[in-house]
Design an enzyme around this catalytic site. Structure first.
Site, mmCIF file in Angstrom:
data_model
loop_
_atom_site.group_PDB
_atom_site.id
_atom_site.type_symbol
_atom_site.label_atom_id
_atom_site.label_comp_id
_atom_site.label_asym_id
_atom_site.label_seq_id
_atom_site.Cartn_x
_atom_site.Cartn_y
_atom_site.Cartn_z
ATOM 1 C CE LYS A 1 1.147 1.162 4.380
ATOM 2 N NZ LYS A 1 1.844 2.419 4.751
ATOM 3 C CG ASP B 1 -0.218 0.039 7.831
ATOM 4 O OD1 ASP B 1 -0.789 1.066 8.238
ATOM 5 O OD2 ASP B 1 0.978 0.014 7.487
#
Length: 286
Positions: free
Chosen positions: A12, A138
């Protein structure tokens, strides 16, 4: 499950990352916009083990086979569900370590999703995200793996609209590693006026925090403290902007830096120059 199952685990970037507060339990609250990327990626090759529990192997040095995000995810799921299948996992790393790309978090989410898919009594998405947040900020995002806003300690996930269609995202991964734990410690130690410096990339302000605005000021709370210790990362960001990027920002706690280009040819030129300097570079057409 007699045959090997290969789980693909991506990464990401944070198009906006505000560390809003530090809680009494040591966790940090965030407000961040996440974008999943397919490259670089890891692979988790899962086979049946000899006894209940999980065994993880990895050819990369520095990864503790007994205590890593994959084993922590397995243990958290087993504790919550009572489901302890015998698993062997070979972790094949492609996501750089210490790059702020969430590779370890993506690995944890991959094994959580896999366990959820084979469990006789699945926990459900809400419970799975609560477990994920205990592993890392995350991890809940990677459970969903769609563009989203994350708040709280990362467990509050809101999918968002994505208006950057047609842009090219260039991701640069230099030969630098930044420890997330160090970055949070440095951030906590910094004075408020020193660390709340905006990572100015485009013009305007974020009017709607549940969407990616083309006119947003992209921001990363970690940039000032990380750039102070690694000025080469600031130089990398500035180089991307000089190549015509509409925006450039460090991802997560670093050390990767990404840029958004309106013109594909500008991205190609930057890609070739960075490759010539020995930097790992990835292109994504959004």
């Amino acid at each position: 499950m007699n045959d090997a199952v290969t789980l693909r685990s991506g990464c990401k970037v944070n198009l906006d990352l505000h560390i809003t507060s530090r809680r009494d339990d040591g966790y940090h609250e965030i407000d961040s916009l996440f974008l999943p990327l397919e490259e670089p990626h890891d692979e988790l090759v899962v086979t049946v083990g000899d006894a209940p529990g999980i065994t993880v192997t990895c050819a990369i040095q520095g990864i503790d086979p007994t205590r890593n995000t994959v084993t922590r995810a397995y243990d958290a799921y087993a504790e919550a569900s009572g489901f302890r299948p015998p698993l062997r996992v070979e972790l094949r790393k492609g996501v750089p370590h210490g790059a702020g790309l969430g590779g370890g978090s993506a690995n944890a989410a991959a094994i959580l999703n896999h366990l959820e898919s084979i469990a006789p009594h699945p926990l459900g998405r809400e419970t799975l995200c609560r477990l994920a947040a205990r592993i890392g900020a995350d991890v809940p995002f990677f459970i969903h793996a769609v563009p989203c806003r994350a708040s709280g300690i990362g467990e509050i996930i809101t999918p968002v609209a994505w208006p950057y269609k047609g842009f090219t995202l260039l991701l640069a991964c230099p030969q630098v590693q930044v420890s997330t734990a160090w970055a949070y410690g440095a951030l906590d130690a910094a004075e408020e006026k020193q660390l709340r410096v905006r990572g100015c990339l485009t013009t305007g302000g974020v009017a709607d925090r549940n969407s990616f605005s083309r006119e947003s000021w992209l921001h990363n709370s970690f940039e000032p403290v990380v750039f102070a210790s690694h000025p080469e990362l600031r130089s990398l960001k500035e180089a991307l902007l000089r190549h015509g990027a509409a925006a450039a920002l460090m991802s997560g706690s670093g050390a990767s830096v990404f840029a958004l280009f309106r013109r594909r040819e500008d991205a190609e030129a930057a890609f070739e120059q960075l490759k010539g300097h020995g930097i790992r570079v990835y292109q994504h057409l959004l």
